[in-house]
Design a protein around this motif. Structure first.
Motif, PDB file in Angstrom:
ATOM      1  N   ARG A 133       0.827  -1.115  -0.125  1.00  0.00           N
ATOM      2  CA  ARG A 133       0.227   0.172   0.493  1.00  0.00           C
ATOM      3  C   ARG A 133       0.942   1.733  -0.158  1.00  0.00           C
ATOM      4  O   ARG A 133       0.817   2.457  -1.368  1.00  0.00           O
ATOM      5  N   HIS A 185      -7.560   0.868   4.616  1.00  0.00           N
ATOM      6  CA  HIS A 185      -8.389   0.179   5.523  1.00  0.00           C
ATOM      7  C   HIS A 185     -10.009   1.052   5.628  1.00  0.00           C
ATOM      8  O   HIS A 185     -10.409   0.842   5.941  1.00  0.00           O
ATOM      9  N   SER A 188      -7.609  -0.417  -3.486  1.00  0.00           N
ATOM     10  CA  SER A 188      -7.843  -1.105  -2.599  1.00  0.00           C
ATOM     11  C   SER A 188      -6.983  -2.089  -1.155  1.00  0.00           C
ATOM     12  O   SER A 188      -7.768  -2.680  -1.116  1.00  0.00           O
ATOM     13  N   SER A 225     -16.515  -2.557   1.323  1.00  0.00           N
ATOM     14  CA  SER A 225     -15.061  -3.601   1.756  1.00  0.00           C
ATOM     15  C   SER A 225     -15.313  -4.443   0.329  1.00  0.00           C
ATOM     16  O   SER A 225     -14.709  -4.833  -0.433  1.00  0.00           O
ATOM     17  N   ASN A 229     -11.384   1.618   3.115  1.00  0.00           N
ATOM     18  CA  ASN A 229     -12.271   1.209   2.245  1.00  0.00           C
ATOM     19  C   ASN A 229     -12.884  -0.111   3.187  1.00  0.00           C
ATOM     20  O   ASN A 229     -14.053  -0.402   2.679  1.00  0.00           O
ATOM     21  N   ILE A 230     -12.261  -0.866   3.690  1.00  0.00           N
ATOM     22  CA  ILE A 230     -12.927  -1.767   4.941  1.00  0.00           C
ATOM     23  C   ILE A 230     -13.995  -0.839   5.440  1.00  0.00           C
ATOM     24  O   ILE A 230     -15.024  -2.075   5.640  1.00  0.00           O
ATOM     25  N   THR A 235     -11.925  -3.309  -2.080  1.00  0.00           N
ATOM     26  CA  THR A 235     -10.946  -4.411  -1.286  1.00  0.00           C
ATOM     27  C   THR A 235     -10.565  -5.407  -1.997  1.00  0.00           C
ATOM     28  O   THR A 235     -11.011  -5.591  -2.588  1.00  0.00           O
TER      29      THR A 235
END
Length: 330
Positions: free
Chosen positions: A129, A139, A136, A146, A141-142, A149
């Motif tokens: 990252r 964190h 993607s 999600s 995006n989680i 990701t």
């Protein structure tokens, strides 16, 4: 002209030129092992040259261009010997992956090779990252969605074997002696790797024992035979920053020396000829010469070629127990 410039010594020959023009000039059946990382189409650009595979108009055109390389490698590789190709799945901005490793396998099988499996070289997700800034892996995006990701994309080593009967088997009469990878107990623990049993380590210095008795060799083989290599040191690389060019260079990251050392140790004998059609800064040729093999490397980009010449010219000092010249990213 096929060869723009060359750098030839007793143990290696480096050529600045287009592999599609240089490879046909090499004699058939002259290569014992080929190990290389091809351009990753539609993911990275390596130079502005029209001949560069990374500058094909699209992926289909790239495969046509790349198949010419594979066909030549089939002609050059001795029967029963190996080609090991470093690759990865290619993800576009829509998170749609292209199975580049699978296409490599299909091209090679078309030209007389058997597919012998693949090894995954693990990458730490947070480090990926930070290096790539790919969304993607965030964190955030989680938390928010999600489905946007994706896992950290690993490297793959595709193992292909040329058809036919091998004339000279690749032997390890003393078993495996040198381990290429992480040995430091603290760093192994951080990676979630098991500690090396003291009993196995004690066999490193024992003399007069058979490979069957040598527990150190058996331990090394268990690591190398794993389908996932998590103990490759990511920062153990040849110097490459001096080869970067602001105007045309968009990507360069050499293959880890541990990975190459393992391949050469496993699939070649002392004195064998190792070929890389995409030399880069010389990593595969460097490891080959350091392990007392012969090396042939071809590189289109002049700045990469010049750095490879510098790296190879220092290999003799390192064979005489001088410190490695690797460039750490850690």
């Amino acid at each position: 002209m096929a060869v723009i410039e060359n750098f030839i010594k007793e143990d290696y020959a480096l050529y600045n030129g287009d592999s599609c023009q240089v490879l046909p000039q090499l004699p058939s059946g002259s290569v014992d092992l080929s190990v290389y990382s091809p351009p990753f189409s539609e993911l990275y650009n390596y130079s502005s040259a029209d001949e560069d595979l990374s500058n094909c108009a699209n992926y289909d055109e790239f495969l046509v261009h790349y198949e010419f390389i594979v066909k030549e490698l089939s002609r050059l590789t001795k029967p029963g010997r190996m080609n090991i190709i470093h690759s990865m799945d290619i993800m576009n901005k829509n998170m749609d992956y292209t199975d580049f490793p699978g296409d490599i396998v299909r091209l090679y099988k078309k030209h007389g090779f058997t597919y012998c499996g693949r090894i995954m070289v693990w990458k730490e997700p947070f480090a990926v990252r930070l290096r790539t800034m790919v969304q993607s892996l965030t964190h955030k995006n989680i938390v928010e969605n999600s489905t946007s990701t994706a896992p950290a994309n690993p490297d793959y080593l595709i193992i292909m074997k040329k058809g036919g009967q091998i004339e000279e088997p690749v032997r390890h009469d003393e078993g495996l002696v040198d381990f290429a990878g992480e040995l430091d107990p603290t760093r192994r623990a951080k990676l979630g790797l098991s500690p090396i049993p003291d009993e196995n380590l004690s066999y490193r210095s024992k003399k007069g024992i058979t490979p069957r008795e040598n527990k150190w060799s058996h331990w090394i083989w268990r690591q190398y035979a794993s389908s996932v290599w998590k103990d490759v040191r990511p920062g153990h690389l040849l110097p490459y920053h001096d080869s970067k060019e602001e105007d045309s260079e968009k990507h360069i990251c050499p293959l880890q020396l541990d990975t190459i050392d393992r391949i050469i140790e496993l699939y070649s004998n002392t004195g064998d000829t190792i070929l890389t059609p995409f030399l880069g800064v010389g990593s595969e040729a460097y490891c080959a010469v350091k392990k007392n093999r012969k090396a042939i490397g071809i590189e289109l980009k002049k700045s990469y070629f010049d750095q490879a010449c510098k790296n190879l010219s220092r290999v003799e000092d390192e064979k005489n127990n001088q410190p490695d010249i690797f460039e750490s990213l850690v």
